[in-house]
Design a protein around this motif. Structure first.
Motif, PDB file in Angstrom:
ATOM      1  N   ARG A  37       1.397  -1.587   0.211  1.00 18.47           N
ATOM      2  CA  ARG A  37       0.143   0.420  -0.192  1.00 18.47           C
ATOM      3  C   ARG A  37       1.030   0.909   0.274  1.00 18.47           C
ATOM      4  NH1 ARG A  37      -4.052  -2.521   4.610  1.00 18.47           N
ATOM      5  NH2 ARG A  37      -5.079  -3.804   3.348  1.00 18.47           N
ATOM      6  N   PRO A  38       0.148   2.508  -0.214  1.00 18.18           N
ATOM      7  CA  PRO A  38       0.758   3.782  -0.208  1.00 18.18           C
ATOM      8  C   PRO A  38       1.301   4.452   1.153  1.00 18.18           C
ATOM      9  CG  PRO A  38      -0.865   3.702  -1.636  1.00 18.18           C
ATOM     10  CD  PRO A  38      -0.480   2.397  -1.184  1.00 18.18           C
ATOM     11  N   PRO A  39       2.524   4.804   1.238  1.00 19.07           N
ATOM     12  CA  PRO A  39       3.132   4.941   2.631  1.00 19.07           C
ATOM     13  C   PRO A  39       2.705   5.491   3.532  1.00 19.07           C
ATOM     14  CG  PRO A  39       4.268   6.217   0.534  1.00 19.07           C
ATOM     15  CD  PRO A  39       3.412   5.481  -0.195  1.00 19.07           C
ATOM     16  N   LEU A  75       1.160   9.868  -3.268  1.00 16.06           N
ATOM     17  CA  LEU A  75       0.043   9.425  -3.214  1.00 16.06           C
ATOM     18  C   LEU A  75       0.163   9.230  -1.516  1.00 16.06           C
ATOM     19  CD1 LEU A  75      -2.608   8.432  -4.001  1.00 16.06           C
ATOM     20  CD2 LEU A  75      -0.594   6.486  -4.825  1.00 16.06           C
ATOM     21  N   ILE A  76      -0.706   9.309  -0.866  1.00 17.23           N
ATOM     22  CA  ILE A  76      -0.367   8.920   1.127  1.00 17.23           C
ATOM     23  C   ILE A  76      -1.984   7.648   0.716  1.00 17.23           C
ATOM     24  CG2 ILE A  76      -0.633   9.589   3.334  1.00 17.23           C
ATOM     25  CD1 ILE A  76       2.118   9.760   1.691  1.00 17.23           C
ATOM     26  N   TYR A  77      -1.323   6.837   2.075  1.00 17.66           N
ATOM     27  CA  TYR A  77      -1.948   6.273   3.299  1.00 17.66           C
ATOM     28  C   TYR A  77      -2.252   5.550   4.151  1.00 17.66           C
ATOM     29  CZ  TYR A  77      -4.480   1.797   4.536  1.00 17.66           C
ATOM     30  OH  TYR A  77      -5.092   0.699   5.317  1.00 17.66           O
ATOM     31  N   ARG A  79      -5.177   5.267   8.321  1.00 18.82           N
ATOM     32  CA  ARG A  79      -6.695   4.199   8.056  1.00 18.82           C
ATOM     33  C   ARG A  79      -7.527   4.899   8.834  1.00 18.82           C
ATOM     34  NH1 ARG A  79      -7.118   0.322  11.265  1.00 18.82           N
ATOM     35  NH2 ARG A  79      -4.793  -0.695  11.465  1.00 18.82           N
ATOM     36  N   PHE A  80      -8.384   5.681   9.051  1.00 16.44           N
ATOM     37  CA  PHE A  80      -8.962   5.955  10.359  1.00 16.44           C
ATOM     38  C   PHE A  80     -10.180   4.991  10.108  1.00 16.44           C
ATOM     39  CE2 PHE A  80      -8.650   9.847   6.847  1.00 16.44           C
ATOM     40  CZ  PHE A  80      -6.594  10.033   7.873  1.00 16.44           C
ATOM     41  N   PHE A  81     -10.146   4.586  11.750  1.00 14.86           N
ATOM     42  CA  PHE A  81     -10.957   3.709  12.147  1.00 14.86           C
ATOM     43  C   PHE A  81     -10.355   1.742  11.322  1.00 14.86           C
ATOM     44  CE2 PHE A  81     -13.364   7.070  14.621  1.00 14.86           C
ATOM     45  CZ  PHE A  81     -12.747   6.890  15.431  1.00 14.86           C
ATOM     46  N   ARG A  82     -11.663   1.705  10.845  1.00 13.00           N
ATOM     47  CA  ARG A  82     -11.306   0.034   9.905  1.00 13.00           C
ATOM     48  C   ARG A  82     -11.698   1.397   7.974  1.00 13.00           C
ATOM     49  NH1 ARG A  82     -15.058  -4.217  11.483  1.00 13.00           N
ATOM     50  NH2 ARG A  82     -13.266  -5.096  10.367  1.00 13.00           N
ATOM     51  N   ARG A  83     -11.583   2.240   8.092  1.00 10.81           N
ATOM     52  CA  ARG A  83     -11.438   2.728   6.747  1.00 10.81           C
ATOM     53  C   ARG A  83     -10.103   3.010   5.857  1.00 10.81           C
ATOM     54  NH1 ARG A  83     -16.380   4.192   4.692  1.00 10.81           N
ATOM     55  NH2 ARG A  83     -18.414   4.215   5.768  1.00 10.81           N
ATOM     56  N   HIS A  84     -10.172   2.507   4.622  1.00 10.01           N
ATOM     57  CA  HIS A  84      -8.983   3.107   3.716  1.00 10.01           C
ATOM     58  C   HIS A  84      -8.982   3.833   3.640  1.00 10.01           C
ATOM     59  CE1 HIS A  84      -7.503  -1.278   4.421  1.00 10.01           C
ATOM     60  NE2 HIS A  84      -8.480  -1.934   3.353  1.00 10.01           N
ATOM     61  N   THR A  85      -8.617   4.825   3.139  1.00 11.19           N
ATOM     62  CA  THR A  85      -8.036   5.909   2.645  1.00 11.19           C
ATOM     63  C   THR A  85      -6.464   6.234   2.067  1.00 11.19           C
ATOM     64  OG1 THR A  85      -9.264   7.261   4.982  1.00 11.19           O
ATOM     65  CG2 THR A  85      -8.778   8.658   3.632  1.00 11.19           C
ATOM     66  N   ILE A  86      -7.096   7.081   1.430  1.00 10.13           N
ATOM     67  CA  ILE A  86      -6.113   7.305  -0.078  1.00 10.13           C
ATOM     68  C   ILE A  86      -6.085   9.070  -0.433  1.00 10.13           C
ATOM     69  CG2 ILE A  86      -4.802   7.181  -2.387  1.00 10.13           C
ATOM     70  CD1 ILE A  86      -4.785   4.480  -0.467  1.00 10.13           C
ATOM     71  N   ASP A 390     -10.560  -2.788  -6.374  1.00  9.35           N
ATOM     72  CA  ASP A 390      -9.045  -3.364  -5.944  1.00  9.35           C
ATOM     73  C   ASP A 390      -8.353  -3.002  -7.086  1.00  9.35           C
ATOM     74  OD1 ASP A 390      -9.567  -3.745  -2.840  1.00  9.35           O
ATOM     75  OD2 ASP A 390      -8.415  -6.761  -3.751  1.00  9.35           O
ATOM     76  N   ASP A 391      -7.479  -1.937  -7.047  1.00 11.64           N
ATOM     77  CA  ASP A 391      -6.575  -1.249  -7.451  1.00 11.64           C
ATOM     78  C   ASP A 391      -5.125  -1.191  -7.500  1.00 11.64           C
ATOM     79  OD1 ASP A 391      -6.445  -0.628 -10.505  1.00 11.64           O
ATOM     80  OD2 ASP A 391      -6.610   1.806  -9.742  1.00 11.64           O
ATOM     81  N   VAL A 392      -3.914  -1.328  -8.490  1.00  8.55           N
ATOM     82  CA  VAL A 392      -2.439  -0.801  -8.841  1.00  8.55           C
ATOM     83  C   VAL A 392      -1.789   0.176  -9.458  1.00  8.55           C
ATOM     84  CG1 VAL A 392      -0.421  -2.295  -8.696  1.00  8.55           C
ATOM     85  CG2 VAL A 392      -2.677  -3.488  -7.627  1.00  8.55           C
ATOM     86  N   TYR A 393      -1.566   1.072  -9.047  1.00 11.19           N
ATOM     87  CA  TYR A 393      -0.725   2.442  -9.185  1.00 11.19           C
ATOM     88  C   TYR A 393       0.185   2.078  -8.902  1.00 11.19           C
ATOM     89  CZ  TYR A 393      -0.212   6.579 -10.594  1.00 11.19           C
ATOM     90  OH  TYR A 393      -0.120   8.277 -11.253  1.00 11.19           O
ATOM     91  N   ASN A 394       1.545   2.238  -9.677  1.00  5.80           N
ATOM     92  CA  ASN A 394       3.099   2.293  -9.820  1.00  5.80           C
ATOM     93  C   ASN A 394       3.695   1.810  -8.561  1.00  5.80           C
ATOM     94  OD1 ASN A 394       2.272   4.249 -11.611  1.00  5.80           O
ATOM     95  ND2 ASN A 394       3.287   5.855 -10.504  1.00  5.80           N
ATOM     96  N   GLY A 395       2.438   0.212  -8.960  1.00  2.00           N
ATOM     97  CA  GLY A 395       3.302  -0.700  -7.692  1.00  2.00           C
ATOM     98  C   GLY A 395       2.262  -1.042  -6.386  1.00  2.00           C
ATOM     99  N   TRP A 396       1.947   0.486  -6.520  1.00  2.00           N
ATOM    100  CA  TRP A 396       0.942   0.858  -4.580  1.00  2.00           C
ATOM    101  C   TRP A 396      -0.469  -0.285  -5.153  1.00  2.00           C
ATOM    102  CZ3 TRP A 396       4.441   0.910  -1.608  1.00  2.00           C
ATOM    103  CH2 TRP A 396       5.270   2.734  -1.671  1.00  2.00           C
TER     104      TRP A 396
END
Length: 531
Positions: A37-39, A75-77, A79-86, A390-396
């Protein structure tokens, strides 16, 4: 049919080993996907990263996360509680994902507070991606982006611009109210065929009341219920249920806001006195196709029409207010723009759309106004996009059901693209090459991306040109003086926080607005009387 009981022990053992191997492979894949996942900041159990997000100016914190955790910062990852956030801090990444891969990034998250408790579920900006969204968007596009439609609105834009100028001459202290009235009047007449005659118009009052109550009740993703949906069942009689009572109050106002003008149009159509409008046109189209509108058709049309008012008024008001603030803080810019307008237009008439190509510096001022103070720092009304798979972008790896937040403020304040981004400097656009200028044009990102692009973008852009050009041509916009006769230089500051994160309302400031001459005042009065 073959069953495991009919197989010899050896094949059964092979099957069990295969299943175990697949489980291990799947676990490794999941673990590797997490690391791919993104950093971003390190989450903690239960809370994720929500404790690291400040209460104020979240857009700035997200930009800092980008600089801290990613060499590029785009691009930053989290998690807010259980929600994935990009979080996206780059216009290139936003275009790659939200436009080029729009089929996967055009949904909206199921935010409980706004969609279920407040009743905004059917509003275009909140609507989940699907058939209803496409229908509603087409209605809005036909009304606000069609070239013939835009051409037909020119007399209305002239009339309301002159009314705005007259208001600024008569009561400049009510500047923000005049700006709000301008946008409300144009949108309401186009949407409902209703002419606004004053700030006390009943629909405007009702819509403003609903909008204000919504902001005070909480912006999207600002309340725990959006992350812990079971809280929507929290009893209103228990202590701490004030947030839910506020949401229910908004729901009543929201219903009135969309029902009142819609029923007004229906009554006028029945009486044969309705003016042409988006609502009347759609009613006629659906009636011709089906004979009558279903309750679902009516709800979709009501909500679409209501969205156009709610999404348009405060954002445009923000742009106009930011322009005045910039002119007060940077008087040399105002003087340079005035000289260009006078050279091209003269003083015997007011600027019109046909003058736009001959006013390149004013065009730079408009761009810089939208960049210097973006109306919505975290995207249109602060509502994230939502991934469908799901998606992959620049390896993330970008997981399905992720919130995708476009940090418009970070894009507009990227020091790599804009030297000293905190400064209002229209000349930066003159110094750019054509390709770079077009790529970084704020109008490419302040109105959103992809299939969620604001359908009234072209209309709003035309309004900005006409209003700003006419203010420059007819008014003197200066710094106010304090009690000792010294100039007051207002700060560039705006409201922030979880409640106010959707719109960056500029803090009130003092300025001095007067007609530039008696001739300009007479010209405004004549145009108001004749329009």
């Amino acid at each position: 049919m073959i069953s495991l009981t009919h197989l010899s022990p050896l094949p059964v053992t092979y099957i069990l080993l295969l299943l175990a191997s697949l489980r291990v492979v799947y676990s490794i894949w999941i673990r590797n996907s997490f690391h791919r996942r993104p950093p971003g900041p390190t989450p903690i159990p239960l809370l994720g990263n929500v404790h690291q997000l400040p209460m104020d100016y979240q857009e700035r914190a997200m930009q800092q996360w980008g600089k801290r955790f990613d060499a590029v910062g785009n691009l930053i990852y989290a998690r807010f509680f259980r929600r994935h956030t990009i979080m996206i801090n780059s216009i290139e990444v936003a275009q790659d994902l939200l436009e080029k891969r729009g089929a996967n990034y055009s949904d909206r998250p199921p935010f409980v507070l706004h969609t279920e408790l407040m009743g905004w579920k059917s509003m275009l900006v909140h609507m989940r991606y699907g058939d209803n969204f496409r229908i509603a968007r087409k209605w809005a596009h036909d009304a606000f982006s069609n070239k013939n439609a835009l051409k037909s609105y020119i007399p209305l834009q002239h009339k309301e611009t002159y009314t705005l100028l007259a208001g600024l001459v008569d009561s400049p202290q009510d500047m923000v109210a005049h700006f709000a009235r301008f946008t409300a009047a144009t949108i309401t007449e186009i949407t409902y065929g209703h002419a606004v005659t004053g700030n006390n118009d009943p629909y405007i009052h009702l819509a403003d009341e609903a909008a204000g109550a919504t902001v005070e009740a909480g912006s999207p993703a600002s309340m725990l219920v959006d992350f812990i949906p079971i809280l929507k069942y929290y009893p209103t009689w228990l202590p701490g249920a004030g947030w839910k009572l506020k949401a229910y109050a908004v729901r009543d106002l929201a219903k009135q806001m969309v029902d009142y003008p819609y029923n007004m149009v229906k009554s006028q159509m029945a009486a044969g006195v309705a003016q042409p409008s988006l609502v009347s046109k759609v009613i006629e189209q659906i009636s011709a196709q089906k004979g009558s509108l279903t309750p679902e058709d009516e709800q979709l049309l009501k909500s679409t029409a209501g969205t156009l008012y709610g999404a348009g008024v405060e954002t445009t008001q923000n742009v106009f207010t930011a322009f005045v603030l910039a002119m007060v803080r940077y008087p040399h810019v105002f003087q340079k723009a005035r000289e260009e307008v006078d050279r091209v237009v003269g003083v015997d008439r007011l600027p019109d759309f046909g003058d736009r190509e001959s006013l390149p510096y004013l065009e730079c001022v408009i761009k810089e106004t939208m960049r210097w103070h973006v109306p919505t720092p975290l995207g249109i009304l602060g509502i994230p996009h939502y991934t469908m798979k799901d998606d992959v972008y620049n390896g993330w790896v970008i997981p399905a059901r992720s919130l995708v937040i476009t940090n418009i403020w970070a894009i507009a304040n990227n020091p790599t693209d804009f030297t000293e981004p905190e400064e209002f400097r229209p000349e930066r656009w003159e110094a750019m090459g054509k390709e770079k200028s077009e790529r970084l044009d704020p109008r490419n990102y302040v109105f959103g991306f992809g299939r969620r692009l604001c359908p009234a973008r072209d209309f709003a852009d035309k309004n900005s040109f006409l209003v700003l050009a006419n203010m420059i041509a007819t008014l003197n916009i200066k710094r106010a003086l304090d009690d000792h006769g010294r100039e007051i230089v207002p700060e560039h500051s705006y409201k922030s926080g979880f409640v106010h994160s959707a719109l960056s309302h500029i803090h009130p400031f003092k300025c001095d607005i007067k007609p530039r001459s008696a001739q300009a005042a007479r010209l405004i009065a004549q145009l108001v009387a004749s329009s």
